[in-house]
Design a protein around this motif. Sequence first.
Motif, PDB file in Angstrom:
ATOM      1  N   GLY A   6       0.803  -1.199   0.000  1.00 37.76           N
ATOM      2  CA  GLY A   6       0.000   0.000   0.000  1.00 37.76           C
ATOM      3  C   GLY A   6       0.848   1.266   0.000  1.00 37.76           C
ATOM      4  N   LEU A   7       2.110   1.139   0.354  1.00 33.24           N
ATOM      5  CA  LEU A   7       2.985   2.300   0.455  1.00 33.24           C
ATOM      6  C   LEU A   7       3.712   2.621  -0.836  1.00 33.24           C
ATOM      7  CD1 LEU A   7       4.576   1.511   3.909  1.00 33.24           C
ATOM      8  CD2 LEU A   7       2.528   2.825   3.412  1.00 33.24           C
ATOM      9  N   VAL A   8       3.805   1.676  -1.722  1.00 35.08           N
ATOM     10  CA  VAL A   8       4.570   1.894  -2.946  1.00 35.08           C
ATOM     11  C   VAL A   8       4.031   3.075  -3.736  1.00 35.08           C
ATOM     12  CG1 VAL A   8       5.215   0.873  -5.161  1.00 35.08           C
ATOM     13  CG2 VAL A   8       5.388  -0.472  -3.085  1.00 35.08           C
ATOM     14  N   GLY A   9       2.740   3.239  -3.769  1.00 35.15           N
ATOM     15  CA  GLY A   9       2.138   4.322  -4.531  1.00 35.15           C
ATOM     16  C   GLY A   9       2.198   5.660  -3.832  1.00 35.15           C
ATOM     17  N   GLY A  10       2.724   5.740  -2.666  1.00 32.44           N
ATOM     18  CA  GLY A  10       2.886   7.007  -2.014  1.00 32.44           C
ATOM     19  C   GLY A  10       1.986   7.232  -0.846  1.00 32.44           C
ATOM     20  N   GLY A  11       1.143   7.121  -0.249  1.00 31.13           N
ATOM     21  CA  GLY A  11       0.259   7.375   0.812  1.00 31.13           C
ATOM     22  C   GLY A  11       0.900   7.545   2.149  1.00 31.13           C
ATOM     23  N   GLU A  12       2.127   7.122   2.360  1.00 25.86           N
ATOM     24  CA  GLU A  12       2.797   7.224   3.663  1.00 25.86           C
ATOM     25  C   GLU A  12       4.166   7.857   3.469  1.00 25.86           C
ATOM     26  OE1 GLU A  12       1.500   6.159   6.638  1.00 25.86           O
ATOM     27  OE2 GLU A  12      -0.337   5.492   5.658  1.00 25.86           O
ATOM     28  N   GLU A  13       4.672   8.442   4.540  1.00 28.77           N
ATOM     29  CA  GLU A  13       6.009   9.044   4.499  1.00 28.77           C
ATOM     30  C   GLU A  13       7.065   7.963   4.675  1.00 28.77           C
ATOM     31  OE1 GLU A  13       6.698  12.226   3.808  1.00 28.77           O
ATOM     32  OE2 GLU A  13       4.558  12.415   3.449  1.00 28.77           O
ATOM     33  N   ALA A  14       8.189   8.109   3.992  1.00 25.38           N
ATOM     34  CA  ALA A  14       9.283   7.144   4.080  1.00 25.38           C
ATOM     35  C   ALA A  14       9.812   7.024   5.502  1.00 25.38           C
ATOM     36  CB  ALA A  14      10.399   7.519   3.118  1.00 25.38           C
ATOM     37  N   ALA A  15       9.725   8.083   6.299  1.00 27.96           N
ATOM     38  CA  ALA A  15      10.238   8.059   7.665  1.00 27.96           C
ATOM     39  C   ALA A  15       9.507   7.038   8.530  1.00 27.96           C
ATOM     40  CB  ALA A  15      10.130   9.445   8.278  1.00 27.96           C
ATOM     41  N   GLU A  16       8.295   6.667   8.161  1.00 29.60           N
ATOM     42  CA  GLU A  16       7.513   5.726   8.947  1.00 29.60           C
ATOM     43  C   GLU A  16       7.855   4.273   8.638  1.00 29.60           C
ATOM     44  OE1 GLU A  16       3.341   6.561   8.725  1.00 29.60           O
ATOM     45  OE2 GLU A  16       3.702   8.710   8.735  1.00 29.60           O
ATOM     46  N   LEU A  17       8.660   4.038   7.620  1.00 26.07           N
ATOM     47  CA  LEU A  17       9.000   2.678   7.220  1.00 26.07           C
ATOM     48  C   LEU A  17      10.124   2.116   8.092  1.00 26.07           C
ATOM     49  CD1 LEU A  17       8.969   3.169   3.353  1.00 26.07           C
ATOM     50  CD2 LEU A  17       7.190   2.135   4.766  1.00 26.07           C
ATOM     51  N   PRO A  18      10.116   0.807   8.310  1.00 18.36           N
ATOM     52  CA  PRO A  18      11.201   0.206   9.089  1.00 18.36           C
ATOM     53  C   PRO A  18      12.522   0.233   8.315  1.00 18.36           C
ATOM     54  CG  PRO A  18       9.752  -1.491   8.202  1.00 18.36           C
ATOM     55  CD  PRO A  18       9.131  -0.170   7.871  1.00 18.36           C
ATOM     56  N   ASP A  19      13.623   0.221   9.032  1.00 14.99           N
ATOM     57  CA  ASP A  19      14.954   0.147   8.436  1.00 14.99           C
ATOM     58  C   ASP A  19      15.453  -1.285   8.614  1.00 14.99           C
ATOM     59  OD1 ASP A  19      17.659   0.236   7.776  1.00 14.99           O
ATOM     60  OD2 ASP A  19      18.025   2.114   8.842  1.00 14.99           O
ATOM     61  N   LEU A  20      15.656  -2.001   7.524  1.00  9.99           N
ATOM     62  CA  LEU A  20      16.113  -3.394   7.601  1.00  9.99           C
ATOM     63  C   LEU A  20      17.629  -3.503   7.644  1.00  9.99           C
ATOM     64  CD1 LEU A  20      13.535  -5.158   5.248  1.00  9.99           C
ATOM     65  CD2 LEU A  20      13.435  -4.784   7.718  1.00  9.99           C
ATOM     66  N   GLU A  21      18.306  -2.370   7.768  1.00 11.31           N
ATOM     67  CA  GLU A  21      19.748  -2.319   8.011  1.00 11.31           C
ATOM     68  C   GLU A  21      20.560  -3.085   6.978  1.00 11.31           C
ATOM     69  OE1 GLU A  21      20.300  -3.417  12.106  1.00 11.31           O
ATOM     70  OE2 GLU A  21      19.022  -1.771  12.811  1.00 11.31           O
ATOM     71  N   GLY A  22      20.143  -3.011   5.732  1.00  9.67           N
ATOM     72  CA  GLY A  22      20.903  -3.632   4.655  1.00  9.67           C
ATOM     73  C   GLY A  22      20.733  -5.139   4.532  1.00  9.67           C
ATOM     74  N   ALA A  23      19.801  -5.707   5.254  1.00 14.47           N
ATOM     75  CA  ALA A  23      19.596  -7.163   5.228  1.00 14.47           C
ATOM     76  C   ALA A  23      19.285  -7.642   3.801  1.00 14.47           C
ATOM     77  CB  ALA A  23      18.442  -7.546   6.150  1.00 14.47           C
ATOM     78  N   THR A  24      19.738  -8.835   3.500  1.00 12.29           N
ATOM     79  CA  THR A  24      19.421  -9.460   2.215  1.00 12.29           C
ATOM     80  C   THR A  24      18.069 -10.146   2.321  1.00 12.29           C
ATOM     81  OG1 THR A  24      21.746  -9.801   1.686  1.00 12.29           O
ATOM     82  CG2 THR A  24      20.160 -11.212   0.540  1.00 12.29           C
ATOM     83  N   VAL A  25      17.202  -9.888   1.343  1.00  8.70           N
ATOM     84  CA  VAL A  25      15.877 -10.500   1.269  1.00  8.70           C
ATOM     85  C   VAL A  25      15.870 -11.395   0.037  1.00  8.70           C
ATOM     86  CG1 VAL A  25      13.419 -10.052   0.984  1.00  8.70           C
ATOM     87  CG2 VAL A  25      14.814  -8.483   2.364  1.00  8.70           C
ATOM     88  N   THR A  26      15.686 -12.688   0.228  1.00 13.71           N
ATOM     89  CA  THR A  26      15.663 -13.610  -0.906  1.00 13.71           C
ATOM     90  C   THR A  26      14.273 -13.605  -1.537  1.00 13.71           C
ATOM     91  OG1 THR A  26      15.181 -15.484   0.549  1.00 13.71           O
ATOM     92  CG2 THR A  26      17.501 -15.086  -0.013  1.00 13.71           C
ATOM     93  N   VAL A  27      14.249 -13.483  -2.873  1.00 14.80           N
ATOM     94  CA  VAL A  27      13.002 -13.338  -3.614  1.00 14.80           C
ATOM     95  C   VAL A  27      12.940 -14.416  -4.703  1.00 14.80           C
ATOM     96  CG1 VAL A  27      11.561 -11.782  -4.961  1.00 14.80           C
ATOM     97  CG2 VAL A  27      13.148 -10.832  -3.245  1.00 14.80           C
ATOM     98  N   ALA A  28      11.994 -15.319  -4.596  1.00 13.98           N
ATOM     99  CA  ALA A  28      11.802 -16.353  -5.616  1.00 13.98           C
ATOM    100  C   ALA A  28      11.091 -15.738  -6.816  1.00 13.98           C
ATOM    101  CB  ALA A  28      10.981 -17.506  -5.054  1.00 13.98           C
TER     102      ALA A  28
END
Length: 192
Positions: A6-28
């Motif tokens: 829901g955030l990709v299109g803009g509705g929320e401020e980036a400051a409210e998003l969590p920081d994953l600290e550079g973690a690698t996310v595996t995507v199939a």
Amino acid sequence: LNILWGLVGGGEEAAELPDLEGATVTVAVENAYPPFNYLDEETGEAIGWDYDTINEICARLNCTPEFIETSWEGMIVAVSNGEFDMAADGITITEERAEIVSFSVPYVSIVQRLMVQLDEDRFAGLQDFVDGEFTVGVQLATTNYITAEELVGEERLVGFSDFGAAVQALIAGDVDAVVIDDVAGQGYTGVN
């Protein structure tokens, strides 16, 4: 990732998003489902909506996506088993699938279509097709397979491991039609 779509299109401020600290996310990904994910024929580069979107999400969350190509048939179970952090493949949300994985907010509405060759003249519409003895190419383990089976019965289905192979069978005349999601179908018709 349920909160992110829901955030990709803009509705929320980036400051409210969590920081994953550079973690690698595996995507199939399957890399056989245009326009969601596929290989550019000229460069061999993996591209598509899934890549663009996941890259943007990771830019906003400070993570690094690691896209891993895998087969469609085992993708959802592999995510459920923790082999991947997520899957990006235009996956239709079903009750059965939702029992083993979490889904994002839906981001596209899919209609299943019957894809035929440009010069098809043996049937004028869906009912003519159903009433005939025509064969349907379809990707295994998809909602398209279920739709095709309900439409004409299993005996008239020819299963393929990916949509690309089903479309190539249609082009070659090995099947009479393919049941495919309209968005992906548009991607194939644009290329073929």
